[in-house]
Design a protein around this motif. Structure first.
Motif, PDB file in Angstrom:
ATOM      1  N   GLY A  82       0.968  -1.264  -0.026  1.00  0.00           N
ATOM      2  CA  GLY A  82       0.009  -0.031   0.062  1.00  0.00           C
ATOM      3  C   GLY A  82       0.873   1.044  -0.029  1.00  0.00           C
ATOM      4  O   GLY A  82       2.080   1.119   0.003  1.00  0.00           O
ATOM      5  N   PRO A  83       0.213   2.490  -0.244  1.00  0.00           N
ATOM      6  CA  PRO A  83       0.942   3.497  -0.197  1.00  0.00           C
ATOM      7  C   PRO A  83       1.495   3.986   0.989  1.00  0.00           C
ATOM      8  O   PRO A  83       1.243   3.544   2.093  1.00  0.00           O
ATOM      9  CB  PRO A  83       0.042   4.708  -0.644  1.00  0.00           C
ATOM     10  N   SER A  84       2.516   4.772   1.211  1.00  0.00           N
ATOM     11  CA  SER A  84       3.142   5.426   2.214  1.00  0.00           C
ATOM     12  C   SER A  84       2.112   6.089   3.166  1.00  0.00           C
ATOM     13  O   SER A  84       1.184   6.613   2.656  1.00  0.00           O
ATOM     14  CB  SER A  84       4.211   6.665   2.104  1.00  0.00           C
ATOM     15  N   GLY A  85       2.182   5.739   4.593  1.00  0.00           N
ATOM     16  CA  GLY A  85       1.132   6.259   5.486  1.00  0.00           C
ATOM     17  C   GLY A  85       0.123   5.189   5.576  1.00  0.00           C
ATOM     18  O   GLY A  85      -0.906   5.701   6.394  1.00  0.00           O
ATOM     19  N   SER A  86      -0.122   4.101   4.835  1.00  0.00           N
ATOM     20  CA  SER A  86      -1.568   3.374   4.978  1.00  0.00           C
ATOM     21  C   SER A  86      -1.414   2.371   5.865  1.00  0.00           C
ATOM     22  O   SER A  86      -2.622   1.728   6.133  1.00  0.00           O
ATOM     23  CB  SER A  86      -1.448   2.633   3.574  1.00  0.00           C
ATOM     24  N   GLY A  87      -0.346   2.235   6.886  1.00  0.00           N
ATOM     25  CA  GLY A  87      -0.527   1.307   8.057  1.00  0.00           C
ATOM     26  C   GLY A  87       0.352  -0.021   7.860  1.00  0.00           C
ATOM     27  O   GLY A  87       0.177  -0.785   8.776  1.00  0.00           O
ATOM     28  N   LYS A  88       1.116  -0.055   6.846  1.00  0.00           N
ATOM     29  CA  LYS A  88       1.750  -1.309   6.617  1.00  0.00           C
ATOM     30  C   LYS A  88       2.648  -1.869   7.853  1.00  0.00           C
ATOM     31  O   LYS A  88       2.322  -3.032   8.489  1.00  0.00           O
ATOM     32  CB  LYS A  88       2.412  -1.584   5.411  1.00  0.00           C
ATOM     33  N   SER A  89       3.551  -0.829   8.292  1.00  0.00           N
ATOM     34  CA  SER A  89       4.558  -1.168   9.365  1.00  0.00           C
ATOM     35  C   SER A  89       3.750  -0.976  10.374  1.00  0.00           C
ATOM     36  O   SER A  89       4.117  -2.020  11.385  1.00  0.00           O
ATOM     37  CB  SER A  89       5.615   0.071   9.188  1.00  0.00           C
ATOM     38  N   THR A  90       2.857  -0.396  10.959  1.00  0.00           N
ATOM     39  CA  THR A  90       2.203  -0.520  12.106  1.00  0.00           C
ATOM     40  C   THR A  90       1.352  -1.675  12.026  1.00  0.00           C
ATOM     41  O   THR A  90       1.450  -2.251  13.408  1.00  0.00           O
ATOM     42  CB  THR A  90       1.047   0.707  12.137  1.00  0.00           C
ATOM     43  N   LEU A  91       0.907  -2.395  10.869  1.00  0.00           N
ATOM     44  CA  LEU A  91       0.184  -3.550  11.214  1.00  0.00           C
ATOM     45  C   LEU A  91       1.435  -4.722  11.693  1.00  0.00           C
ATOM     46  O   LEU A  91       1.249  -5.575  12.697  1.00  0.00           O
ATOM     47  CB  LEU A  91      -0.523  -3.947   9.838  1.00  0.00           C
ATOM     48  N   ILE A  92       2.369  -4.765  10.830  1.00  0.00           N
ATOM     49  CA  ILE A  92       3.473  -5.749  11.152  1.00  0.00           C
ATOM     50  C   ILE A  92       3.978  -5.352  12.640  1.00  0.00           C
ATOM     51  O   ILE A  92       4.326  -6.395  13.362  1.00  0.00           O
ATOM     52  CB  ILE A  92       4.781  -5.535  10.065  1.00  0.00           C
ATOM     53  N   ARG A  93       4.197  -4.357  12.913  1.00  0.00           N
ATOM     54  CA  ARG A  93       4.565  -4.127  14.344  1.00  0.00           C
ATOM     55  C   ARG A  93       3.814  -4.389  15.412  1.00  0.00           C
ATOM     56  O   ARG A  93       4.235  -4.831  16.633  1.00  0.00           O
ATOM     57  CB  ARG A  93       4.955  -2.377  14.537  1.00  0.00           C
ATOM     58  N   SER A  94       2.587  -4.344  15.041  1.00  0.00           N
ATOM     59  CA  SER A  94       1.415  -4.731  16.074  1.00  0.00           C
ATOM     60  C   SER A  94       1.567  -6.429  16.243  1.00  0.00           C
ATOM     61  O   SER A  94       1.387  -6.686  17.473  1.00  0.00           O
ATOM     62  CB  SER A  94       0.204  -4.313  15.602  1.00  0.00           C
TER      63      SER A  94
END
Length: 76
Positions: free
Chosen positions: A46-58
């Motif tokens: 997904g685009p920058s800021g869409s929550g990809k890293s936050t999902l994985i970090r969660s």
């Protein structure tokens, strides 16, 4: 995987139910639902800021979510 086995027949390795996470007024994740079966490979894009890293970090508990549930099954 055996010849007749499907990924959908396998037990879930990760289950995410109604996951939510905000940074102040900015809601990064809203009601995310995801099931990943054992042996399954997925791509989060997904685009920058869409929550990809936050999902994985969660999922790996580096980020604390505010609502929902994450279950990670550890194989024996």
């Amino acid at each position: 995987m055996n010849d007749g086995e499907k990924l959908s027949d396998r037990a879930p390795a990760i289950r995410i139910e109604n996951l939510g996470k905000s940074f102040g007024d900015f809601q990064v994740l809203r009601n995310v639902n995801l099931t990943v079966c054992q042996g399954e490979k997925i791509v989060v894009c997904g685009p920058s800021g869409s929550g990809k890293s936050t999902l994985i970090r969660s999922i790996n508990r580096l980020e604390q979510h505010q609502s929902g549930r994450i279950v990670v099954e550890v194989p024996n």
